[in-house]
Write an enzyme that holds these catalytic residues in place. Sequence first.
Site: not given
Length: 332
Positions: A115, A197, A200
């Site tokens: 991040k 995978k 979102k």
Amino acid sequence: MFNGQLISYSGVQPSGNLTIGNYLGAIKNFSLYSEKYKCFYCVVDEHAITVRQVPAELRRRTYETLALYMACGLDPDKNTLYVQSHVHEHAELAWILNCFTMFGELSRMTQFKDKSAKHSENVNAGLFTYPTLMASDILLYQTDVVPVGIDQKQHVELCRDIAERFNQIFPDTFTIPEPIMAKSGMKIMSLADPTKKMSKSDENTNAVVYILDDKDTMIRKFKRAVTDSDTCVRFAEGKDGINNLMSIYSCFTGKTIEEIEREFDGHGYGEFKIAVGEACYDALAPVQQKFNEILADKSYLEAQMKKGAEEASWYARRTLGKVQKKLGFVKI
Ligand code: TRP
């Protein structure tokens, strides 16, 4: 553990963008959890502000997230559903735990490294101490199990280390939690790259089907799903795209792989993809309808938030009080 009942705790980010992967892999099975555990589900708005948020959107998504979980079958009478910032003990215990967490430990967290690379203009201290707030969430409720995805396992392990360190100095304070890999009924893959995978946060929105997508959008996304050059609908090694679509179809319809192969014998991929889109929509339409009903009734939703916060506070106050006393804070 509380009153002989095992405790399960999970935090969910306030983003309304849950995917069919989240639904089939985890949320659909949540109601089974509440038979075995006393379950807490927390919408973690305080974690969300470690990256910049638009206030009106954060507020809207907090309501939406709660409504969506309820629409997916989480019963607020059987589970404690609440919003993190409504229970101030989270932030208070997090400060205390900061003083029992090492700089080096936090520096090694892979999510922090990822991040801070992604938001290099805003590497704030909250991003760095994110795991101590998460440890506070978990430890306040004397949690036994934490169902998480693999990406959060490292944070739960750090939480255990912090709790063990604290318990070593002040015995019998915290229950040591166990991460459990949310028993994924199914691992749903990206429609654009079926070796990855479904995520979102994928930038390619065609790769991901959201629970709240409308019917046309769902069908369009399935039509564009990447598949091989074979034409026969059958499950086989190397046919990742078709295998994924067959798994999705099977999850939504309850049909077995053999039944699906028979059903589409002699039909092409195009027809099959439309059928998958329709089955997906048919299964999720009731969830969407319920979501819209709950969201339209803001006072109901707020009443549920309030009830959840009151329940959660009761547990949180007990643990925080015990911690403060052990530390030597003066009670007045
Ligand atoms: N960090 C978790 C995530 O990004 C969310 C979370 C916050 C959480 N607090 C938690 C998960 C406590 C489990 C337990 O998904």
